[in-house]
Write an enzyme that holds these catalytic residues in place. Sequence first.
Site, PDB file in Angstrom:
ATOM      1  CB  SER A  67      -0.935  -0.077   1.204  1.00 31.39           C
ATOM      2  OG  SER A  67      -1.826   0.980   1.221  1.00 31.39           O
ATOM      3  CG  ASP A 284      -2.971  -0.759  -2.082  1.00 34.21           C
ATOM      4  OD1 ASP A 284      -3.061   0.411  -1.668  1.00 34.21           O
ATOM      5  OD2 ASP A 284      -3.445  -1.729  -1.461  1.00 34.21           O
ATOM      6  CB  ALA A 378     -10.178  10.677   8.719  1.00 35.74           C
ATOM      7  CG  ASN A 379      -7.012   6.315   6.250  1.00 36.72           C
ATOM      8  OD1 ASN A 379      -7.984   5.965   5.601  1.00 36.72           O
ATOM      9  ND2 ASN A 379      -6.373   5.491   7.067  1.00 36.72           N
ATOM     10  CB  ALA A 503      -1.524   0.020  20.550  1.00 33.02           C
ATOM     11  CB  SER A 504       0.194   1.977  15.533  1.00 31.00           C
ATOM     12  OG  SER A 504       0.394   1.416  14.258  1.00 31.00           O
ATOM     13  N   GLY A 505      -1.819  -0.459  14.786  1.00 33.10           N
ATOM     14  CA  GLY A 505      -1.844  -1.850  14.344  1.00 33.10           C
ATOM     15  C   GLY A 505      -0.774  -2.112  13.293  1.00 33.10           C
TER      16      GLY A 505
END
Length: 547
Positions: A67, A284, A378-379, A503-505
Amino acid sequence: MTSFDYSSIKSNIIAHKVESYTYTYGTAGFRTKAELLDSVMYKVGILATLRSKKLGGATIGVMITASHNPEEDNGVKLVDPRGEMLEQSWEGYATSLANAKGGDALAEVVEEIVAANKIDTEAPAAVIYGYDTRPSCAELVKCLELGLEVSGAKATNFGLKTTPMLHYLVRCINTANTSDSYGEPTEEGYYKKLSEAFKTSVKGKSRLSPLTVDCANGVGAPKLREFLRYLPEDVLSVNIMNDDVTSLGKLNKDCGADYVKTQQRAPPGSKIAPGSRFCSYDGDADRIVYYFVDSNGTFRLLDGDKIAGLAAMFIMELVHDAGISSIKVGVVQTAYANGSSTNYLTKVLNVPVSCVSTGVKHLHHEAEKYDVGVYFEANGHGTVLFSPEALNTIKTTEAKTPAQKHAIDQLQALTELINQTVGDAISDMLLVETILTNRQWTCEEWNQAYTDLPNRLVKVVVKDRHIFKTTNAERQLVEPVGLQGEIDALVAKYANGRSFVRASGTEDAVRVYAEASTRAETDELASKVAQLVYDRAGGVGGRPLSS
Ligand code: 16G
Ligand code: MG
């Protein structure tokens, strides 16, 4: 067709490279440095075959991409038969397989999956796969193919594809010759379906000024160029930028949706000026954001929240004009949605809004609960889902007036135009262009729906991000105990204040989001919450970073 070959599997053809490395099938599949992925690809091949065998030979998809990540990374994700993400209960199998070291351990995990799911290993299996423009793909494809071979799948290489095209193809193949047929299972079929629907959607309306598309120097570039051959210039005028997919080091570099969203600026070199309309895909092409500069020369981002608002508004009006009262529209967001967008949806459009955890699969599943579910992060990841009942109603409603007929035809075209398997930058772009063309709107007019609250995202690197546990769609922390109370006390001091921590995934970090009435207050709130996190969790490497 070869059969399921336990002895080959046991011989562990492709060994785990770095003993100490632990792989996780996360929100976007496996994603890491490409050089760590060859054994993972091999095992994903075996897993895809098992999944297909489990599902009566239905075709499973495998997409090789990372991505918006840097070019040296790569990744892989599985696509289930209806074009949706791999069922969550299988993510654990993916992780166990990827971490099995040595042939015996691998065979053991395979046997566990086979037993737990009562899989007949001699049943037929079909897997299709595609990949993006990364230089590492060729090598990784070979590893995947080995895994497919030892497990006995009928494997088809669909070549260079955007992620959403692969999702589309999987659904088409599995619905071929049924009443639910999704389309022709070829790249050309995809182009034809979308271009025909777009022509219907904008019929009789004047073409807008040209749109500039930043393709992140990724797979979206050649695919968009090919797609445009199906749409005459007088229907849609597009300039493509950042389309260099052959020079090394250019993919996602200072361009693409992630760059524009996080940097809040147009890619360097873009000739953006008041009156022009821009959008950016990611590497991607499953994500899109729009942007423009206003008459004062200020950069304005039209992100996933703005796209969701635009789509919900347009579809609700069409449903109303079509005289269909049984179809209810809903919107799904995450905690990252700007507070002003949620306010606009609930108070101005009066549309129900659900909030779910980050990651497309969560939004997608929630959106399936509505007759028409609009979902966007939002992204810029998102799409619109029409339930089978809604599709049927749209197909069978008889118009009583020409205005009703027009609205029904428009809705019908939207169901074809929108990729309902997953967010799709090309399809989402066509949706936005349809709405703007029908309204004869500029980006400035679209942007007037609401004004974003200032917001800030901060990354905090801590010793162990896994100690952060959330509830309520990630909006509140339950652990570390007591931290949420401290955050709430801070937030209460700011007008329109909101902040959450998770926490970020995808990265080894904790993310802090904050919004408030003014830029200065937002920055202050974000930095204070980040400091709390840093102090409580043993921050690493100096001060928290703004990202
Ligand atoms: C993945 C997700 C994306 C999400 C992001 C969050 C998919 C296909 N992609 O890229 O939806 O916004 O992760 O990243 O689900 P984070 O957990 O690092 O904040
Ligand atoms: Mg993407």
